[in-house]
Design a protein around this motif. Structure first.
Motif, PDB file in Angstrom:
ATOM      1  N   LEU A  65       0.714  -1.106   0.326  1.00  0.00           N
ATOM      2  CA  LEU A  65      -0.487  -0.014  -0.164  1.00  0.00           C
ATOM      3  C   LEU A  65       0.781   1.104  -0.130  1.00  0.00           C
ATOM      4  CD1 LEU A  65      -2.951  -0.698   2.044  1.00  0.00           C
ATOM      5  CD2 LEU A  65      -2.548  -0.335   0.088  1.00  0.00           C
ATOM      6  N   ALA A  66       2.015   1.077   0.659  1.00  0.00           N
ATOM      7  CA  ALA A  66       2.853   1.968   0.631  1.00  0.00           C
ATOM      8  C   ALA A  66       3.080   2.863  -0.849  1.00  0.00           C
ATOM      9  CB  ALA A  66       4.223   1.954   1.949  1.00  0.00           C
ATOM     10  N   GLU A  67       3.439   1.428  -1.554  1.00  0.00           N
ATOM     11  CA  GLU A  67       3.961   1.801  -2.901  1.00  0.00           C
ATOM     12  C   GLU A  67       2.790   2.664  -3.533  1.00  0.00           C
ATOM     13  OE1 GLU A  67       7.439   1.001  -4.238  1.00  0.00           O
ATOM     14  OE2 GLU A  67       7.031   1.358  -5.708  1.00  0.00           O
ATOM     15  N   LYS A  68       2.019   1.767  -3.678  1.00  0.00           N
ATOM     16  CA  LYS A  68       0.656   1.837  -4.507  1.00  0.00           C
ATOM     17  C   LYS A  68       0.273   3.299  -4.216  1.00  0.00           C
ATOM     18  CE  LYS A  68      -3.621   0.727  -5.352  1.00  0.00           C
ATOM     19  NZ  LYS A  68      -3.980   0.454  -6.970  1.00  0.00           N
ATOM     20  N   TYR A 113       5.696   5.071   5.760  1.00  0.00           N
ATOM     21  CA  TYR A 113       5.590   3.712   6.130  1.00  0.00           C
ATOM     22  C   TYR A 113       6.721   3.631   7.771  1.00  0.00           C
ATOM     23  CZ  TYR A 113       5.983  -1.491   7.221  1.00  0.00           C
ATOM     24  OH  TYR A 113       5.451  -2.758   7.775  1.00  0.00           O
ATOM     25  N   PHE A 114       5.443   3.675   8.102  1.00  0.00           N
ATOM     26  CA  PHE A 114       5.633   3.182  10.139  1.00  0.00           C
ATOM     27  C   PHE A 114       5.653   2.116  10.088  1.00  0.00           C
ATOM     28  CE2 PHE A 114       6.419   5.891  14.172  1.00  0.00           C
ATOM     29  CZ  PHE A 114       7.207   5.225  14.375  1.00  0.00           C
ATOM     30  N   ASP A 115       7.015   1.388  11.057  1.00  0.00           N
ATOM     31  CA  ASP A 115       6.181  -0.133  10.707  1.00  0.00           C
ATOM     32  C   ASP A 115       6.703  -0.121  12.606  1.00  0.00           C
ATOM     33  OD1 ASP A 115       6.331  -2.228  12.652  1.00  0.00           O
ATOM     34  OD2 ASP A 115       8.501  -3.474  11.495  1.00  0.00           O
ATOM     35  N   THR A 116       5.638   0.130  13.942  1.00  0.00           N
ATOM     36  CA  THR A 116       5.127   1.121  14.992  1.00  0.00           C
ATOM     37  C   THR A 116       5.532  -0.653  15.966  1.00  0.00           C
ATOM     38  OG1 THR A 116       3.348   0.291  15.486  1.00  0.00           O
ATOM     39  CG2 THR A 116       3.810   2.070  14.357  1.00  0.00           C
ATOM     40  N   GLY A 117       6.074  -1.666  15.372  1.00  0.00           N
ATOM     41  CA  GLY A 117       6.476  -2.644  16.094  1.00  0.00           C
ATOM     42  C   GLY A 117       8.230  -2.414  16.176  1.00  0.00           C
ATOM     43  N   MET A 118       9.009  -1.779  15.722  1.00  0.00           N
ATOM     44  CA  MET A 118       9.997  -1.016  15.460  1.00  0.00           C
ATOM     45  C   MET A 118      10.424  -0.649  16.910  1.00  0.00           C
ATOM     46  SD  MET A 118      11.129  -0.289  11.521  1.00  0.00           S
ATOM     47  CE  MET A 118      12.983  -0.653  12.146  1.00  0.00           C
ATOM     48  N   HIS A 135       4.310  14.527  10.023  1.00  0.00           N
ATOM     49  CA  HIS A 135       4.646  14.977   9.074  1.00  0.00           C
ATOM     50  C   HIS A 135       5.477  13.605   8.917  1.00  0.00           C
ATOM     51  CE1 HIS A 135       5.620  19.007  10.773  1.00  0.00           C
ATOM     52  NE2 HIS A 135       5.750  18.380  12.123  1.00  0.00           N
ATOM     53  N   PRO A 136       5.105  13.104   7.864  1.00  0.00           N
ATOM     54  CA  PRO A 136       4.973  11.490   7.210  1.00  0.00           C
ATOM     55  C   PRO A 136       6.650  12.287   6.365  1.00  0.00           C
ATOM     56  CG  PRO A 136       3.204  12.327   6.659  1.00  0.00           C
ATOM     57  CD  PRO A 136       3.716  13.679   7.615  1.00  0.00           C
ATOM     58  N   THR A 137       7.782  11.174   6.451  1.00  0.00           N
ATOM     59  CA  THR A 137       8.681  10.958   5.940  1.00  0.00           C
ATOM     60  C   THR A 137       9.517  10.004   5.102  1.00  0.00           C
ATOM     61  OG1 THR A 137       9.066  12.294   7.712  1.00  0.00           O
ATOM     62  CG2 THR A 137      10.924  12.592   6.425  1.00  0.00           C
ATOM     63  N   PHE A 138       9.703   9.862   4.085  1.00  0.00           N
ATOM     64  CA  PHE A 138      10.082   8.279   2.933  1.00  0.00           C
ATOM     65  C   PHE A 138      11.278   8.355   3.959  1.00  0.00           C
ATOM     66  CE2 PHE A 138       7.142  10.354  -0.566  1.00  0.00           C
ATOM     67  CZ  PHE A 138       6.395   9.105  -0.101  1.00  0.00           C
ATOM     68  N   ALA A 139      11.664   7.239   3.417  1.00  0.00           N
ATOM     69  CA  ALA A 139      13.314   6.581   4.064  1.00  0.00           C
ATOM     70  C   ALA A 139      14.452   7.584   3.118  1.00  0.00           C
ATOM     71  CB  ALA A 139      13.497   5.132   4.144  1.00  0.00           C
ATOM     72  N   ASP A 140      14.318   8.168   2.958  1.00  0.00           N
ATOM     73  CA  ASP A 140      15.759   9.175   1.962  1.00  0.00           C
ATOM     74  C   ASP A 140      15.503  10.824   2.566  1.00  0.00           C
ATOM     75  OD1 ASP A 140      13.060  10.119   1.093  1.00  0.00           O
ATOM     76  OD2 ASP A 140      14.005   9.485  -1.762  1.00  0.00           O
ATOM     77  N   GLY A 141      14.016  11.130   3.666  1.00  0.00           N
ATOM     78  CA  GLY A 141      14.005  11.883   4.175  1.00  0.00           C
ATOM     79  C   GLY A 141      13.332  13.126   3.577  1.00  0.00           C
ATOM     80  N   ALA A 195       0.647   8.463   5.261  1.00  0.00           N
ATOM     81  CA  ALA A 195       1.388   7.851   6.253  1.00  0.00           C
ATOM     82  C   ALA A 195       0.126   6.355   5.816  1.00  0.00           C
ATOM     83  CB  ALA A 195       2.123   8.644   7.309  1.00  0.00           C
ATOM     84  N   ILE A 196       0.600   4.982   6.510  1.00  0.00           N
ATOM     85  CA  ILE A 196       0.390   3.817   6.790  1.00  0.00           C
ATOM     86  C   ILE A 196       1.702   3.708   7.576  1.00  0.00           C
ATOM     87  CG2 ILE A 196       1.912   2.715   4.572  1.00  0.00           C
ATOM     88  CD1 ILE A 196      -0.900   0.900   4.092  1.00  0.00           C
ATOM     89  N   TYR A 197       0.811   3.044   7.926  1.00  0.00           N
ATOM     90  CA  TYR A 197       1.273   2.023  10.134  1.00  0.00           C
ATOM     91  C   TYR A 197       0.795   1.125   9.827  1.00  0.00           C
ATOM     92  CZ  TYR A 197       1.349   6.946  12.230  1.00  0.00           C
ATOM     93  OH  TYR A 197       1.544   8.282  12.993  1.00  0.00           O
TER      94      TYR A 197
END
Ligand code: DC
Length: 223
Positions: free
Chosen positions: A20-23, A28-33, A108-114, A120-122
């Motif tokens: 879904l993040a891609e589409k 994306y925030f994997d909150t288990g992290m 402030h949703p941010t992609f991995a590259d900043g 956002a997707i959680y």
């Protein structure tokens, strides 16, 4: 747009969230992290993961950068890391200390590259109930415990980890019980979440079912 995906371990949340993040071009925030990071910080420092005060103090030191660094550690996703995450996540003070960091991401949703993202997707256990109660779309992804344990066991085998199926199954049952029965923010579907049981669905079928819901929901909102 904010989407939340909650549910037990190995139900297919991560695969769905990545799709879904891609589409929809969402960060994306994997909150288990956040819980894995705190658990691992404590294990590495030789602290007692059952001690709520020490766990809360450790959680207070966590930053996004530190979490990304810790995610490269071999025990971040190992059975040791999973167990530590589940134990520390049951402490109310730990959850409180980590809430702001998770909610800030939706502001402030941010992609991995900043680069900034438009939404956002959680994924997690309480993202639709506690972290983002006002999310636009909420899903609760689940599957039978044996099916989830089999998926996780196969992941471990592929990574060359030596564990037995029985061990993985027992660990998963213990974790489900702890996550669902804890007093603060227990794992449960939000009242307005769509529940998807993926036990006999492929990843593609799950993605298609969820996308139909999102498209339908968008259409209803624009009418
Ligand atoms: O999704 P995961 O397996 O990486 O999560 C690790 C642990 O963190 C899990 O046992 C429960 C906890 N967790 C939580 O309590 N709340 C969340 N939103 C995400 C994870």
């Amino acid at each position: 747009m904010i989407i939340t995906i909650d549910g037990p371990a190995a139900a297919g949340k991560g695969t769905l969230a990545a799709f879904l993040a891609e589409k929809y071009r969402l960060a994306y925030f994997d909150t288990g992290m956040v819980y894995r990071a705190v658990g691992l910080m404590m294990v590495l420092a030789g602290l007692d993961i059952n001690d709520e005060e020490q766990a809360a103090a450790t959680a207070g030191q966590l930053t996004f950068v530190k979490m990304m660094e810790l995610s490269k550690h071999p025990d971040f996703r190992s059975p040791i890391g999973s167990q530590a995450a589940s134990v520390v996540s049951a402490h109310p003070k730990v959850r409180q200390a980590l809430l702001r960091m998770q909610q800030d991401f939706a502001r402030h949703p941010t992609f991995a590259d900043g680069q900034p993202a438009s939404g956002a997707i959680y994924d997690g256990r309480d993202t639709g109930t506690v972290v983002c109660p006002d999310a636009d779309f909420k899903f609760f992804i689940t599957a039978a415990p044996e099916v989830r344990a089999r998926r996780r066991y196969e992941e471990y085998l592929q990574k060359g980890k030596e564990v037995s199926f029985e061990e993985v199954f027992a660990d998963m049952q213990a974790r489900d019980k702890r996550d669902a029965e804890r007093a603060t923010a227990p794992m449960k579907p939000a009242a307005d979440a769509v529940i998807v049981d993926t036990s006999s669905m492929s990843a593609a079928e799950v993605a298609a079912a969820v996308c139909r819901q999102i498209e339908q929901g968008k259409q209803n909102k624009s009418e």
